[in-house]
Design an enzyme around this catalytic site. Structure first.
Site, PDB file in Angstrom:
ATOM      1  N   HIS A 179     106.914-103.272  28.616  1.00 57.54           N
ATOM      2  CA  HIS A 179     107.400-101.989  28.094  1.00 57.54           C
ATOM      3  C   HIS A 179     108.739-101.614  28.718  1.00 57.54           C
ATOM      4  CE1 HIS A 179     106.459 -99.723  31.762  1.00 57.54           C
ATOM      5  NE2 HIS A 179     105.304-100.369  31.825  1.00 57.54           N
ATOM      6  N   SER A 253     113.559-102.262  25.503  1.00 57.35           N
ATOM      7  CA  SER A 253     114.469-101.493  26.349  1.00 57.35           C
ATOM      8  C   SER A 253     114.602-102.103  27.743  1.00 57.35           C
ATOM      9  CB  SER A 253     113.987-100.035  26.396  1.00 57.35           C
ATOM     10  OG  SER A 253     114.943 -99.185  26.962  1.00 57.35           O
ATOM     11  N   ASP A 400     119.411 -95.469  16.787  1.00 57.88           N
ATOM     12  CA  ASP A 400     119.089 -95.390  18.214  1.00 57.88           C
ATOM     13  C   ASP A 400     120.130 -94.542  18.940  1.00 57.88           C
ATOM     14  OD1 ASP A 400     118.484 -95.865  20.907  1.00 57.88           O
ATOM     15  OD2 ASP A 400     117.742 -97.877  20.479  1.00 57.88           O
ATOM     16  N   HIS A 428     115.162 -95.393  18.987  1.00 54.78           N
ATOM     17  CA  HIS A 428     114.737 -96.156  20.162  1.00 54.78           C
ATOM     18  C   HIS A 428     113.220 -96.283  20.252  1.00 54.78           C
ATOM     19  CE1 HIS A 428     115.840 -98.035  23.915  1.00 54.78           C
ATOM     20  NE2 HIS A 428     114.939 -97.336  24.575  1.00 54.78           N
TER      21      HIS A 428
END
Length: 456
Positions: A179, A253, A400, A428
């Site tokens: 993540h 990310s 984003d 995002h």
């Protein structure tokens, strides 16, 4: 012609007003952060037996071989930990110029005054303490951190959610999901995991990890949450513990940085990389890499709101600690109120992801992983590019506001064989959440095709 002139004038006026208001707001935050620094020192001294110093007044040190030698307190010598070097710590922790300081410097340049300022990398006693083998605190949480069981795992491993066939002898493929910043494994398990086909679930073993400092993973008070630490913990908690020898990686990310570092550490084991909204900003020649990335990630803007939040989180150590104190320490209260208001009609996994971390974990991860890895990112991608057996796919949303789509195009330029796909009207978060069925299909296709002759 007149209409165009009026429109241009209004645009300039709006830009000036936005800059003026922004200067006032961030100048106020500069002052507020300084006040909070004093407040937290007093409260920490009263509440903690071994309170830690902040990064506002760093202690200068020099490095000599494998030792840190104090430059301001005689010859205090501290051995450098075996897996932590000065380069693991970002200089953005120490040097974050204030609005007033920046304005003064620009004014000095404008009138022809040449400053002889030399920004020196300094290391606070906070780092020196972390370089010691152990601290007296151990795993006890700070007074400003949540003390619930979810936030204070007694384990020495990361929390890993595992799905797949119970009989590991039938497992043909392993996949690791990483993540991003201020998130958790639920970002994957509550979105794309249920969308995978039965065939994928029957022969793929999927690992969704909570990174060190987030979700249900340990949040040690003596950690600097460096990129090296994150990679080491994934190796320990997944590769070694579950006997994973070859695998695919899916990352979002900040997780993309960790994924690239993991791929470099295990070049023959990684079958494919799926990078979603990677935070890669090519650093112009002559720029300080970490400082440049910090200004891109958190450019001190009031709008959009998410950028204002990023600026507060990145530039103001004590303001961001206060926000974490109000939100993260009281996450159980916010979850209860949210369920009460919605009558349990909406699942709260995103609240768990955003609120189950400590200020120390978020602060150091942002600086030491996102900003501090700026130079390493290019080396990582160059090494991945030289490998012909690792497939690379890059996904980004064109809306984003956190990381511009140019980041993914830049990755594609650095790794020419990478497939870059931009999704319309996705930002995002919605590049995954709300788009998970399509994304699951994309990932399954990557895993099927990885290593095939047509992809080499």
């Amino acid at each position: 012609m007149g209409a165009e002139f009026n429109k241009s004038s209004l645009s300039r006026a709006a830009s000036f007003l936005n800059s003026a208001v922004g200067f006032l707001v961030f100048s106020f935050l500069d002052v507020l952060d300084a006040i909070l620094c004093v407040v937290y020192k007093l409260v920490d001294s009263a509440m903690e037996t071994d309170s830690r110093p902040c990064y506002c007044s760093p202690e200068e040190v020099t490095i000599s071989g494998d030792f840190l030698v104090s430059a301001t307190k005689g010859r205090t010598v501290v051995p450098v930990a075996a897996k932590l070097r000065l380069g693991d710590v970002s200089d953005t922790l120490y040097y974050r110029p204030s609005q007033v300081a920046e304005l003064t410097e620009k004014a000095a340049i404008a009138v022809g005054y040449k400053t002889s300022k030399s920004i020196r990398f300094t290391v606070s006693s906070d780092v020196i303490g972390a370089l010691k083998e152990k601290t007296s605190r151990g795993r006890r949480p700070l007074w400003s951190d949540c003390d619930c069981k979810k936030c204070n795992s007694p384990e020495s491993h990361l929390y890993v959610h595992v799905e797949g066939p119970k009989d590991t002898s039938t497992t043909t493929t392993d996949v690791i999901f990483i993540h991003g910043f201020i998130s958790s494994s639920a970002f994957w398990t509550e979105t794309v995991f249920p969308e995978f086909s039965d065939a994928t679930k029957s022969n793929h073993r999927m690992f969704a990890v909570d990174l060190l400092g987030f979700g249900r993973s340990p949040k040690p008070a003596d950690s600097l949450y460096t990129l090296r630490e994150q990679v080491d913990m994934i190796e320990k908690s997944i590769l070694k513990r579950h006997n994973v020898r070859s695998f695919h990686i899916v990352a979002h990310s900040m997780g993309c940085i960790i994924a690239l570092a993991l791929a470099v550490e295990h070049p023959e084991a990684v079958k494919s990389l799926a990078l979603i909204a990677p935070p890669y900003f090519p650093v112009p020649e002559g720029e300080k890499a970490a400082q440049f990335v910090m200004r891109q990630v958190a450019p001190k803007k009031l709008w959009p709101p998410i950028m204002f939040g990023a600026s507060m989180s990145c530039w103001y150590e004590h303001v961001s600690r206060t926000i974490c104190l109000l939100i993260c320490r009281n996450h159980r209260l916010w979850e209860f109120l949210f369920r009460l208001i919605t009558r349990n009609r909406i699942r709260t996994y995103m609240m768990d992801a955003f609120m189950c971390h400590t200020h120390r974990a978020a602060w150091h991860s942002l600086h030491n992983v996102i900003c501090g890895s700026a130079e390493a990112m290019e080396r990582y991608m160059d090494r991945v590019n030289r490998r012909s057996c690792c497939d690379v796919a890059v996904f980004h949303g064109d809306d984003d506001d956190v990381l511009p789509v140019d980041c993914s195009y830049a990755v594609g330029s650095r790794i020419p064989r990478a497939r870059v796909k931009v999704f319309q009207r996705k930002d995002h978060i919605t590049i995954v959440v709300g788009h998970h069925k399509a994304l699951a299909g994309e990932l399954e296709q990557i895993w099927r095709n990885a290593g095939s002759p047509t992809n080499k």
